[in-house]
Design a protein around this motif. Structure first.
Motif, PDB file in Angstrom:
ATOM      1  N   UNK A   1      97.881  -4.683  19.921  1.00 53.15           N
ATOM      2  CA  UNK A   1      97.651  -5.186  18.566  1.00 53.15           C
ATOM      3  C   UNK A   1      97.548  -4.043  17.564  1.00 53.15           C
ATOM      4  N   UNK A   2      98.145  -4.258  16.390  1.00 54.39           N
ATOM      5  CA  UNK A   2      97.961  -3.366  15.253  1.00 54.39           C
ATOM      6  C   UNK A   2      97.978  -4.225  13.999  1.00 54.39           C
ATOM      7  N   UNK A   3      97.403  -3.726  12.923  1.00 53.57           N
ATOM      8  CA  UNK A   3      97.454  -4.471  11.663  1.00 53.57           C
ATOM      9  C   UNK A   3      97.482  -3.499  10.496  1.00 53.57           C
ATOM     10  N   UNK A   4      97.960  -3.991   9.364  1.00 48.88           N
ATOM     11  CA  UNK A   4      97.876  -3.240   8.125  1.00 48.88           C
ATOM     12  C   UNK A   4      97.297  -4.162   7.062  1.00 48.88           C
ATOM     13  N   UNK A   5      97.474  -3.842   5.796  1.00 50.44           N
ATOM     14  CA  UNK A   5      96.872  -4.645   4.739  1.00 50.44           C
ATOM     15  C   UNK A   5      97.543  -6.006   4.579  1.00 50.44           C
ATOM     16  N   UNK A   6      98.741  -6.182   5.168  1.00 46.23           N
ATOM     17  CA  UNK A   6      99.485  -7.424   4.970  1.00 46.23           C
ATOM     18  C   UNK A   6      99.653  -8.262   6.231  1.00 46.23           C
ATOM     19  N   UNK A   7      99.903  -7.612   7.385  1.00 51.74           N
ATOM     20  CA  UNK A   7     100.308  -8.355   8.568  1.00 51.74           C
ATOM     21  C   UNK A   7      99.582  -7.880   9.834  1.00 51.74           C
ATOM     22  N   UNK A   8      99.730  -8.715  10.873  1.00 54.07           N
ATOM     23  CA  UNK A   8      99.276  -8.379  12.223  1.00 54.07           C
ATOM     24  C   UNK A   8     100.514  -8.182  13.082  1.00 54.07           C
ATOM     25  N   UNK A   9     100.481  -7.206  13.985  1.00 57.28           N
ATOM     26  CA  UNK A   9     101.625  -6.915  14.832  1.00 57.28           C
ATOM     27  C   UNK A   9     101.211  -6.978  16.305  1.00 57.28           C
ATOM     28  N   UNK A  10     102.030  -7.648  17.103  1.00 56.09           N
ATOM     29  CA  UNK A  10     101.803  -7.742  18.538  1.00 56.09           C
ATOM     30  C   UNK A  10     103.011  -7.184  19.275  1.00 56.09           C
ATOM     31  N   UNK A  11     102.781  -6.425  20.331  1.00 59.55           N
ATOM     32  CA  UNK A  11     103.846  -5.941  21.207  1.00 59.55           C
ATOM     33  C   UNK A  11     103.529  -6.379  22.624  1.00 59.55           C
ATOM     34  N   UNK A  12     104.520  -6.930  23.331  1.00 60.42           N
ATOM     35  CA  UNK A  12     104.269  -7.446  24.684  1.00 60.42           C
ATOM     36  C   UNK A  12     104.748  -6.520  25.789  1.00 60.42           C
ATOM     37  N   UNK A  13     105.009  -5.251  25.486  1.00 62.93           N
ATOM     38  CA  UNK A  13     105.550  -4.347  26.508  1.00 62.93           C
ATOM     39  C   UNK A  13     104.568  -4.082  27.643  1.00 62.93           C
ATOM     40  N   UNK A  14     103.245  -4.096  27.361  1.00 67.06           N
ATOM     41  CA  UNK A  14     102.266  -3.849  28.412  1.00 67.06           C
ATOM     42  C   UNK A  14     102.212  -4.994  29.419  1.00 67.06           C
ATOM     43  N   UNK A  15     102.593  -6.192  29.006  1.00 67.74           N
ATOM     44  CA  UNK A  15     102.648  -7.311  29.944  1.00 67.74           C
ATOM     45  C   UNK A  15     103.659  -7.024  31.046  1.00 67.74           C
ATOM     46  N   UNK A  16     104.842  -6.573  30.665  1.00 67.86           N
ATOM     47  CA  UNK A  16     105.884  -6.292  31.650  1.00 67.86           C
ATOM     48  C   UNK A  16     105.493  -5.131  32.551  1.00 67.86           C
ATOM     49  N   UNK A  17     104.816  -4.131  31.984  1.00 68.27           N
ATOM     50  CA  UNK A  17     104.382  -2.986  32.795  1.00 68.27           C
ATOM     51  C   UNK A  17     103.326  -3.405  33.801  1.00 68.27           C
ATOM     52  N   UNK A  18     102.377  -4.239  33.377  1.00 68.57           N
ATOM     53  CA  UNK A  18     101.293  -4.668  34.259  1.00 68.57           C
ATOM     54  C   UNK A  18     101.793  -5.532  35.409  1.00 68.57           C
ATOM     55  N   UNK A  19     102.832  -6.311  35.143  1.00 65.92           N
ATOM     56  CA  UNK A  19     103.360  -7.200  36.170  1.00 65.92           C
ATOM     57  C   UNK A  19     104.589  -6.615  36.889  1.00 65.92           C
ATOM     58  N   UNK A  20     104.883  -5.344  36.624  1.00 68.76           N
ATOM     59  CA  UNK A  20     105.975  -4.631  37.286  1.00 68.76           C
ATOM     60  C   UNK A  20     107.317  -5.359  37.097  1.00 68.76           C
ATOM     61  N   UNK A  21     107.570  -5.793  35.880  1.00 69.67           N
ATOM     62  CA  UNK A  21     108.814  -6.477  35.532  1.00 69.67           C
ATOM     63  C   UNK A  21     109.733  -5.520  34.779  1.00 69.67           C
ATOM     64  N   UNK A  22     111.008  -5.807  34.766  1.00 69.99           N
ATOM     65  CA  UNK A  22     111.990  -4.937  34.112  1.00 69.99           C
ATOM     66  C   UNK A  22     112.880  -5.752  33.170  1.00 69.99           C
ATOM     67  N   UNK A  23     112.359  -6.126  32.014  1.00 62.21           N
ATOM     68  CA  UNK A  23     113.160  -6.910  31.070  1.00 62.21           C
ATOM     69  C   UNK A  23     114.173  -6.033  30.335  1.00 62.21           C
TER      70      UNK A  23
END
Length: 398
Positions: free
Chosen positions: A297-319
């Motif tokens: 998660x990250x945010x600035x004055x306008x929006x919230x940002x989500x990145x799902x790359x850690x999900x694939x790393x944790x589950x040993x997936x290769x998208x």
């Protein structure tokens, strides 16, 4: 190398140095965050940091600088250098931790692992123009992965996620060392199986962090079996006190300082917000199984940002690709931006969003950006336009 290219590089480096010297170190962005705090970056892969007048990168053992206009150079002010050897001022040997780069009080900071003599990891200070380096002091064992946070002329050192074995009990600590080396103190610790303190982010008078145990079993390496998350904590710099802010299996978080809101992501659940003034909690975004079980998660004055790359790393997936999700402050999804798999989304400040990728399939990893002013309309990343192109830079053997 042409004289025109050499002249451009020298001029740009002079501008960097002059602006760094005469610009105050207390500058803040639109979200009222001190430039020395920089809590908006990806805490696991900190290849990039923001300076007074641009952004610094580590890529393939070299330091780079990108101006606010998207133009970049290698951070070497030697006009005769072709940047293909250890003599280059921008070169960082493989002993440096190339995943971690920090900016604080007009200086750059990296970590150096001395495996031969002391088996220790040292904090190294680099001038903003790359011209000088100074080894300050040890911060731990060379074989351990560390993360850093800076505040009030001190560096706070922790063993970041992935830096413990998980097969035995250990004590995780936050260690504070003054940059003059005179003060050295453990400000927080806890003991458990694969105990880890991670995701330290500084916001004004408080530092926030996550705690977890990484209980590894050789027969079961699923994310649910490995990570036992314990919630979000804060450390008050003035009161020297640690408090638990939020309970639950938090993956990551980001704070809107102006509005006193914590946005945090719960494993296998979704995105929440907590009003720090009232204590109210609200769910903003429901997770999607097999896609957003884990998000950064990250945010600035306008929006919230989500990145799902850690999900694939944790589950040993290769998208083939990860996704960057752009949400408004109510949790409404506004845009989804694809990111090449096996590479990283670094997040960013109010001006740019950063990631790394391949411009062509046969090339090495390169840095790229999206202007935040275009974050709702674009699906593509723009590669940094390097003023000085060195064709052999990525082909040398180090």
């Amino acid at each position: 190398m042409s004289k025109k290219i050499i002249t451009s590089c020298i001029k740009l480096l002079c501008v960097i140095l002059i602006c760094t010297i005469f610009t105050g170190c207390a500058a803040k962005n639109a979200n009222n965050i001190n430039i020395d705090d920089q809590p908006y970056w990806n805490v696991f892969n900190h290849y990039i940091t923001k300076g007074e007048n641009g952004y610094y990168f580590i890529s393939h053992n070299y330091l780079y600088f990108m101006q606010d206009n998207g133009k970049g150079i290698i951070l070497c002010n030697n006009a005769s250098c072709i940047h293909d050897s250890e003599e280059c001022l921008a070169y960082l040997s493989t002993n440096y931790n190339g995943q971690q780069l920090y900016y604080y009080n007009n200086k750059l900071y990296v970590m150096y692992n001395d495996f031969k003599e002391s088996n220790s990891c040292y904090l190294v200070e680099i001038a903003a123009d790359g011209s000088e380096r100074k080894r300050l002091f040890e911060i731990g064992e060379a074989s351990v992965k560390y993360g850093l946070t800076f505040h009030d002329n001190c560096v706070y050192i922790y063993t970041r996620q992935g830096g413990v074995s998980g097969f035995k009990e250990n004590t995780a600590t936050i260690r504070a060392r003054s940059l003059d080396g005179k003060k050295d103190k453990i400000v927080h610790s806890y003991t458990g199986m694969g105990a880890t303190i991670y995701a330290l982010k500084s916001y004004g008078d408080k530092m926030y962090f996550l705690q977890e145990e990484q209980i590894r079993d050789e027969k079961n390496l699923s994310a649910s079996a490995v990570f036992k998350r314990q919630g979000l904590y804060s450390y008050d710099y003035n009161k020297k006190k640690v408090e638990k802010e939020i309970d639950g299996e938090l993956c990551d978080y980001s704070i809107d300082i102006n509005n006193h809101i914590i946005y945090y992501y719960v494993y296998n659940d979704g995105l929440y917000k907590k009003d720090l003034s009232k204590g109210d909690t609200e769910k903003l975004y429901e997770y999607e199984d097999g896609q957003t079980n884990i998000c950064q998660v990250s945010c600035d004055s306008s929006y919230i940002y989500l990145s799902n790359e850690m999900f694939y790393a944790a589950y040993h997936l290769n998208p083939k690709e990860y996704d960057l999700y752009v949400l408004d402050k109510s949790g409404k999804l506004l845009n989804t931006i694809p990111t090449d798999a096996a590479l990283c989304t670094y997040f960013g400040d109010d001006i740019y969003m950063f990631s790394s990728g391949h411009e062509r399939e046969d090339e090495q990893e390169k840095f790229r950006y999206i202007k935040k002013s275009e974050i709702l309309s674009t699906k593509k990343w723009t590669y940094v336009d390097w003023i000085q192109y060195v064709p052999n830079l990525y082909k040398i053997t180090l």
